[in-house]
Design a protein around this motif. Structure first.
Motif, PDB file in Angstrom:
ATOM      1  N   LEU A 184       0.841  -1.200   0.000  1.00 25.63           N
ATOM      2  CA  LEU A 184       0.000   0.000   0.000  1.00 25.63           C
ATOM      3  C   LEU A 184       0.877   1.251   0.000  1.00 25.63           C
ATOM      4  O   LEU A 184       1.884   1.311   0.715  1.00 25.63           O
ATOM      5  CB  LEU A 184      -0.918   0.009   1.228  1.00 25.63           C
ATOM      6  CG  LEU A 184      -1.952  -1.111   1.307  1.00 25.63           C
ATOM      7  CD1 LEU A 184      -2.747  -1.004   2.610  1.00 25.63           C
ATOM      8  CD2 LEU A 184      -2.902  -1.079   0.108  1.00 25.63           C
ATOM      9  N   LYS A 198       0.782   6.591   3.364  1.00 22.36           N
ATOM     10  CA  LYS A 198      -0.114   7.751   3.539  1.00 22.36           C
ATOM     11  C   LYS A 198      -0.102   8.172   5.002  1.00 22.36           C
ATOM     12  O   LYS A 198       0.080   7.335   5.885  1.00 22.36           O
ATOM     13  CB  LYS A 198      -1.568   7.334   3.208  1.00 22.36           C
ATOM     14  CG  LYS A 198      -1.817   6.897   1.790  1.00 22.36           C
ATOM     15  CD  LYS A 198      -2.378   8.043   0.959  1.00 22.36           C
ATOM     16  CE  LYS A 198      -2.635   7.663  -0.476  1.00 22.36           C
ATOM     17  NZ  LYS A 198      -3.803   6.810  -0.655  1.00 22.36           N
ATOM     18  N   TYR A 240      -6.602   3.713   6.950  1.00 27.15           N
ATOM     19  CA  TYR A 240      -5.891   3.843   5.677  1.00 27.15           C
ATOM     20  C   TYR A 240      -6.894   4.210   4.593  1.00 27.15           C
ATOM     21  O   TYR A 240      -7.947   3.573   4.474  1.00 27.15           O
ATOM     22  CB  TYR A 240      -5.181   2.522   5.296  1.00 27.15           C
ATOM     23  CG  TYR A 240      -4.377   2.710   4.037  1.00 27.15           C
ATOM     24  CD1 TYR A 240      -3.120   3.293   4.093  1.00 27.15           C
ATOM     25  CD2 TYR A 240      -4.897   2.366   2.798  1.00 27.15           C
ATOM     26  CE1 TYR A 240      -2.386   3.542   2.933  1.00 27.15           C
ATOM     27  CE2 TYR A 240      -4.175   2.603   1.631  1.00 27.15           C
ATOM     28  CZ  TYR A 240      -2.925   3.187   1.705  1.00 27.15           C
ATOM     29  OH  TYR A 240      -2.212   3.437   0.564  1.00 27.15           O
ATOM     30  N   GLU A 248      -7.672   5.248   0.394  1.00 23.05           N
ATOM     31  CA  GLU A 248      -7.181   5.189  -0.973  1.00 23.05           C
ATOM     32  C   GLU A 248      -8.255   5.777  -1.886  1.00 23.05           C
ATOM     33  O   GLU A 248      -9.439   5.539  -1.674  1.00 23.05           O
ATOM     34  CB  GLU A 248      -6.953   3.704  -1.318  1.00 23.05           C
ATOM     35  CG  GLU A 248      -5.983   3.483  -2.439  1.00 23.05           C
ATOM     36  CD  GLU A 248      -5.562   2.005  -2.548  1.00 23.05           C
ATOM     37  OE1 GLU A 248      -5.179   1.390  -1.528  1.00 23.05           O
ATOM     38  OE2 GLU A 248      -5.647   1.477  -3.659  1.00 23.05           O
ATOM     39  N   GLN A 259      -1.412   7.275  -9.804  1.00 24.48           N
ATOM     40  CA  GLN A 259      -2.369   8.129  -9.076  1.00 24.48           C
ATOM     41  C   GLN A 259      -2.840   9.261  -9.992  1.00 24.48           C
ATOM     42  O   GLN A 259      -4.017   9.608 -10.021  1.00 24.48           O
ATOM     43  CB  GLN A 259      -1.705   8.707  -7.820  1.00 24.48           C
ATOM     44  CG  GLN A 259      -1.406   7.639  -6.770  1.00 24.48           C
ATOM     45  CD  GLN A 259      -0.400   8.104  -5.723  1.00 24.48           C
ATOM     46  OE1 GLN A 259      -0.022   9.267  -5.659  1.00 24.48           O
ATOM     47  NE2 GLN A 259       0.049   7.187  -4.890  1.00 24.48           N
TER      48      GLN A 259
END
Ligand code: GCB
Length: 603
Positions: free
Chosen positions: A7, A10, A270, A272, A344
């Motif tokens: 992952l 972040k 978390y 996304e 991204q």
């Protein structure tokens, strides 16, 4: 399963990330003695070099630029007191091609493969509330047991030199961002989503892997921050009413937030950004959200002046602006998975990405683009290096799919570029790689590989494994260029007629076609290398593409001129760019803009 989470790092209520980018100490180790003489504790007579960047183009001497062997990096990192009790790691965006990582002289990680991230867990080695010394030993030598393939030879003066079986320059080093990360002991290790569209609504099935037993909750927020779906449990289905789908060049991203909870306390959080869309191959069509799409775009490289293959946020932005201006909707990450940030951005901009594993050079030749045209066969997959190569290839496939599976932009996996496929020995190798990709991807995205010039309808033993047939073709450039263009077109059509005759009921796309062109060269009538010839060549290819209904995309080679190994075939780099290396348009860019802006989405 991989040992570390893929992952993207972040910040959140439970997580910290600190950039370690900047000037690092750097030195070469031509004799390969660093480990033996204790450089893991600190490197000697160090120069300073930027991270992220390829090391090669900063220096003015050729020995450094062409260096093959071990190279060492060092920096200091302060690990705050507040991280004690958490997991602490250093996350490398990549280290090309293999790395050993040391913290305060203690070995903390090894990684093979130069284009995917890995983490070095330093929880038990770090000194908290103190400065810690990070040393990374990298090796950039090419071999036939690791991807991308090539060899390293020794010159008469004793210096080593890389000989890639591909043309892009063997840029290496710490080429992507490095981050210090801290996250809880019980944490979100992985998240996987799959989408179904149900009328106006969407159903997103998800699965979360954590490192503990506390309950998991997944919440979906829209772009205005409104909660639109929530589900309890490590697996489940999120129902989004009136879903705003992610569309080609019209993206919409929901925020998926995973929380591990102990009653009301959040142990880990978390988030996304994920686009909701489906991808499918049906008959001859590639369908996004059930609608056919025609791919318009490029094979690219991570390549620019001075930083080489180093991730540069400004270059990324400029590339997307150029692609938007020209009317493109897609690109292939030739010939390796790119930096996380690029996916991204593609998610945000609604670009379709064919994600390619670094399996290039699986055809033993220093000029495979030439030799394939001569019919050369190398039985590459019969070599005794193959078992180790396959192991490294399969691991790279796992790392790539694990890292990139949730990106809406990723619509296909390219599992090899221009491998040798004319010998039966290729078949079992391909079968394993294709099966692995299928097993790892819950979205079951189409798998492909780029067919080299000698992988023809009657010689290629592996095309049946590809869900989409991707062709790299250079009729009119490597074959029958210049005034012979009419023969090139006839030969091109003859090949396409044979494919048509096979009635494969599958989409074909062109993942490469192109002509080297000097931005400064104009000539009437045209000659090869002039801007006029590039346009005539492209017009010929497009006449061919437009004649076959099973051709569902064109990704010209290349987006921009890029650096290659030096040699008689390349004039300081590959000049097939539609843009220069400085990202300014050649004449062909205006021709593409006109064509692509007028082609309907499904062509
Ligand atoms: C190819 C390769 C690509 C080269 C290109 C060329 O077939 O896949 O890496 O750069 O040809 O320009 O020769």
């Amino acid at each position: 399963m991989l040992q570390y989470s893929m992952l993207y790092p972040k910040q959140s209520v439970s997580r910290r990330t600190v950039s370690m980018d900047g000037m690092w100490k750097f030195c070469l180790d031509p004799e390969g003695k660093g480990t033996e003489i204790g450089w893991a504790d600190g490197i000697p007579q160090a120069d300073l070099i930027p991270v992220p960047a390829s090391f090669q183009d900063f220096y003015t001497d050729k020995d450094t630029r062409e260096y093959a062997g071990d190279l060492w990096y060092e920096t200091d990192v302060f690990v705050p007191e507040e991280y004690a009790g958490k997991n602490v790691a250093i996350r490398f965006g990549c280290a090309t091609h293999r790395a050993e990582v040391y913290l305060n002289g203690v070995h903390v990680a090894s990684h093979v493969g130069g284009f995917l991230p890995f983490m070095a867990d330093i929880t038990n080695v770090a000194r908290y509330n103190a400065v810690n010394k990070v040393v990374v030993k990298i090796n950039n030598e090419l071999s036939e047991t690791n991807i991308p393939c090539g060899k390293t030879k020794v010159l008469s003066n004793g210096k080593k030199m890389n000989s890639p079986y591909f043309d892009f320059f063997n840029y290496s080093g710490l080429q992507r961002p490095v981050k210090l990360v801290a996250y809880p002991k019980e944490y979100v290790f992985d998240l996987t989503v799959d989408h179904r569209i149900n009328g106006r609504d969407a159903e997103v099935s998800y699965s979360v892997v954590t490192t503990g037993e506390h309950p998991v909750e997944v919440t979906v927020y829209d772009e205005d921050g409104r909660e639109v779906a929530v589900s309890q449990g490590k697996e489940g289905i999120l129902h989004i009413e009136n879903a705003h789908l992610w569309q080609v060049r019209n993206a919409y991203l929901y925020t998926f937030t995973v929380r591990i909870k102990d009653e009301e306390e959040v142990l880990d959080e978390y988030s996304e950004e994920i686009g909701v869309r489906t991808v499918e191959v049906k008959g001859k069509d590639i369908l996004i959200n059930g609608s056919p799409v025609y791919l318009k775009g490029f094979g690219k490289h991570e390549d620019s002046d001075i930083v080489g293959r180093g991730f540069h946020i400004g270059v990324m932005k400029r590339d997307f602006e150029c692609m938007k201006w020209i009317g493109a909707n897609s690109f292939r990450t030739s010939h390796y998975p790119y930096s996380d940030e690029i996916y991204q951005m593609a998610d945000r901009e609604g670009f379709l990405v064919i994600d390619e594993v670094p399996a290039v050079g699986l055809f033993e030749s220093l000029m495979n683009f030439m030799e394939a045209s001569t019919g050369k066969k190398t039985a590459f997959f019969a070599k005794d290096t193959i078992p180790e190569l396959l192991e490294n290839h399969l691991r790279a496939v796992e790392e790539m799919i694990t890292r990139d599976k949730n990106h809406a932009c990723v619509i296909a996996w390219s599992l090899l570029n221009e491998p040798e496929t004319t010998d039966e020995a290729a078949v079992p190798y391909f079968e394993k790689v294709f099966a692995r990709a299928h097993e790892l991807d819950v979205q079951k995205r189409p798998r492909t590989f780029a067919l080299i010039m000698n992988s023809l309808p009657d010689t290629c033993k592996c095309y049946h494994l590809a869900d989409v047939i991707s062709m790299n073709r250079y009729y009119g450039w490597y074959l029958m260029g210049g005034y012979e263009m009419c023969d090139a077109e006839a030969a091109f059509r003859a090949e396409m007629d044979k494919w048509a005759g096979k009635d494969l009921d599958r989409p074909f796309i062109f993942t490469e076609y192109g002509a080297d062109t000097y931005a400064a060269e104009h000539k009437l009538p045209s000659v090869m290398w002039s801007q006029e010839y590039q346009k005539e060549y492209l017009e010929m290819c497009h006449r061919v593409f437009d004649s076959y209904d099973f051709i569902k995309g064109e990704q010209v080679w290349n987006f921009a001129d890029f650096q290659t190994t030096e040699g008689i075939m390349r004039v300081n780099g590959n000049k097939k760019g539609i843009f220069t290396r400085q990202r300014q348009p050649k004449d062909a860019a205006f021709y593409f803009k006109e064509r692509w802006e007028s082609l309907p989405l499904n062509h």
